[in-house]
Design an enzyme around this catalytic site. Structure first.
Site, short mmCIF file in Angstrom:
data_model
loop_
_atom_site.label_atom_id
_atom_site.label_comp_id
_atom_site.label_asym_id
_atom_site.label_seq_id
_atom_site.Cartn_x
_atom_site.Cartn_y
_atom_site.Cartn_z
CB ALA A 7 -42.42 -1.64 -16.19
CB ALA B 272 -46.54 -1.11 -11.08
N GLY C 16 -43.99 1.97 -18.75
CA GLY C 16 -44.46 1.59 -19.15
C GLY C 16 -45.14 1.53 -20.51
CG ASP D 91 -49.84 -10.33 -12.80
OD1 ASP D 91 -50.31 -9.58 -12.33
OD2 ASP D 91 -48.09 -10.34 -12.71
NE ARG E 141 -45.89 -10.20 -11.96
CZ ARG E 141 -45.65 -9.23 -11.65
NH1 ARG E 141 -44.16 -9.14 -11.43
NH2 ARG E 141 -46.27 -8.61 -11.14
N GLY F 106 -47.28 -1.68 -21.86
CA GLY F 106 -48.35 -2.88 -21.33
C GLY F 106 -49.50 -2.53 -21.60
CE LYS G 202 -50.11 -11.85 -9.67
NZ LYS G 202 -50.65 -10.18 -9.92
N1 PHE Z 1 -52.62 -9.29 -13.11
C1 PHE Z 1 -54.43 -9.07 -12.04
C2 PHE Z 1 -54.22 -8.36 -10.85
O1 PHE Z 1 -52.64 -7.85 -10.82
C3 PHE Z 1 -55.07 -10.27 -12.00
C4 PHE Z 1 -56.55 -10.51 -12.43
C5 PHE Z 1 -56.41 -10.69 -14.12
C6 PHE Z 1 -57.37 -11.55 -11.97
C7 PHE Z 1 -57.94 -10.76 -14.36
C8 PHE Z 1 -58.66 -11.84 -12.63
C9 PHE Z 1 -58.74 -12.00 -13.36
O2 PHE Z 1 -54.71 -7.92 -10.47
#
Ligand code: PHE
Length: 351
Positions: free
Chosen positions: A240, A262, A182, A116, A43, A184, A79
């Protein structure tokens, strides 16, 4: 503050790097590797301070552990958060992404990442220049499977169907009023699926371009952010940022269920009780937003086709959410608690 945040956290590792050239902070939180190597998005956004960024990273990493633990997929939770100064330029941003990739590479497979909030597949291509082979969701041109957004959206859409079956004994979404917060990659994909299923979609958004597009071109009803919680609807779908369900906002809600993509929708865990006390059905975020990570990992590491990935996501979310609703009903507990118990049970098993 930072040391107490880390001490109170029950995860495995936190790596914090100050990126001198940009002034950014790179945080990689590995919450659990019990079920497999940690997987989680990167992120990128601005935060008020390092503590806010660290708090986000720790909670999001934990969310990933629970996300994979519900269906017992062979991944742990982690993360990455890159806290950037608000005025960063393109070139510095790209160089920062390369240094992030190098750090992931150094970790040697402890943590694998996807996109993310604030990160696109094109950004994943840049991270992969140095982070390969631990970088997922690259563009198709770079050999990846592109954005996870449509698959996350499909899982959330499946969650909406299951919630409607539960609420109305009817899986059809025809005419149901669904408010999506949201627009997106997840919210936008969800809107499309809901529209195709005949739902009456309302949306809320803060970005001007997106408001114009969905209101004027797609023709959807726009809900001003200040009216978000009080607008009457069947299902409220937060897609979002997290932390939007608090004691204050829950008391204003005029919906029958909250079913959104979210991560970390509750401000504090006991908000789940407030929601239940108001008779609002809650589909736990990490149960229904697994689609993106699951599909991308399946396609990129297990050879799934796109069709197979869609089938797997829909089936996974459906089974998990039905099980969560049943357990909550049988035990008289919140759906959040039910999801937590299912995940904990899988986490306590030997691999
Ligand atoms: N943003 C995704 C989630 O929160 C994370 C992710 C995406 C991990 C694609 C691996 C591949 O789940």
């Amino acid at each position: 503050m930072i040391d107490s945040l880390i001490k109170q956290w029950d995860g495995e590792n936190v790596i914090i790097r100050h990126d001198k050239p940009t002034g950014a902070w790179i945080i990689i939180a590995v919450h659990s590797t019990h079920l497999g190597p940690a997987v989680g998005g990167t992120r990128m956004k601005s935060y008020s301070d390092l503590e806010a960024a660290l708090t986000d990273a720790l909670r999001l990493a934990e969310g990933m552990t629970y996300k994979f633990a519900v269906p017992a997929l062979p991944y742990g939770g982690g993360k990455a958060v890159i806290a950037i100064p608000p005025d960063i330029d393109e070139k510095s941003r790209a160089d920062l992404l390369r240094r992030h990739g190098a750090l992931i590479h150094q970790l040697g497979g402890l943590f694998m990442t996807g996109p993310d909030v604030g990160i696109s597949s094109a950004d994943m291509d840049i991270i992969a220049e140095t982070g390969d082979p631990y970088v997922h969701s690259r563009t198709e041109a770079a050999g990846g499977k592109g954005s996870p957004g449509p698959f996350t959206a499909l899982g959330v859409f499946t969650g909406v169907q299951v919630a409607c079956e539960n609420l109305f004994d009817d899986p059809s979404l025809k005419g149901r009023r669904i408010l999506v917060q949201g627009t997106g990659s997840v919210g936008g994909g969800l809107i499309e699926l809901l529209g195709a299923a005949g739902a009456k979609v309302l949306f809320s958004e803060v970005a001007e371009d997106a408001i114009k597009y969905f209101r004027d071109e797609v023709g959807l009803e726009f809900v001003l952010p200040e009216n978000l919680y009080t607008t009457e609807c069947d299902i409220f779908a937060p897609c979002a940022l997290g932390g939007i369900l608090s004691y204050e906002t829950i008391s204003q809600l005029d919906c029958k269920a909250v079913v959104g993509g979210a991560n970390n929708q509750f401000a504090v865990p006991k908000d789940a009780d407030s929601l239940q006390a108001r008779g609002i059905l809650y589909a736990p975020d990490y149960v229904i937003n697994i689609g993106g990570a699951m599909a991308i990992m399946g396609m990129e590491t297990r050879g799934w086709t796109r069709d197979q990935a869609e089938e797997e996501v829909a089936a996974c979310v459906r089974n998990a959410l039905v099980k969560v609703f049943e357990l909550a009903q049988a035990e008289g507990i919140t759906t959040a608690e039910a999801a937590h118990r299912i995940a904990e049970l899988n986490l306590s098993m030997d691999k």
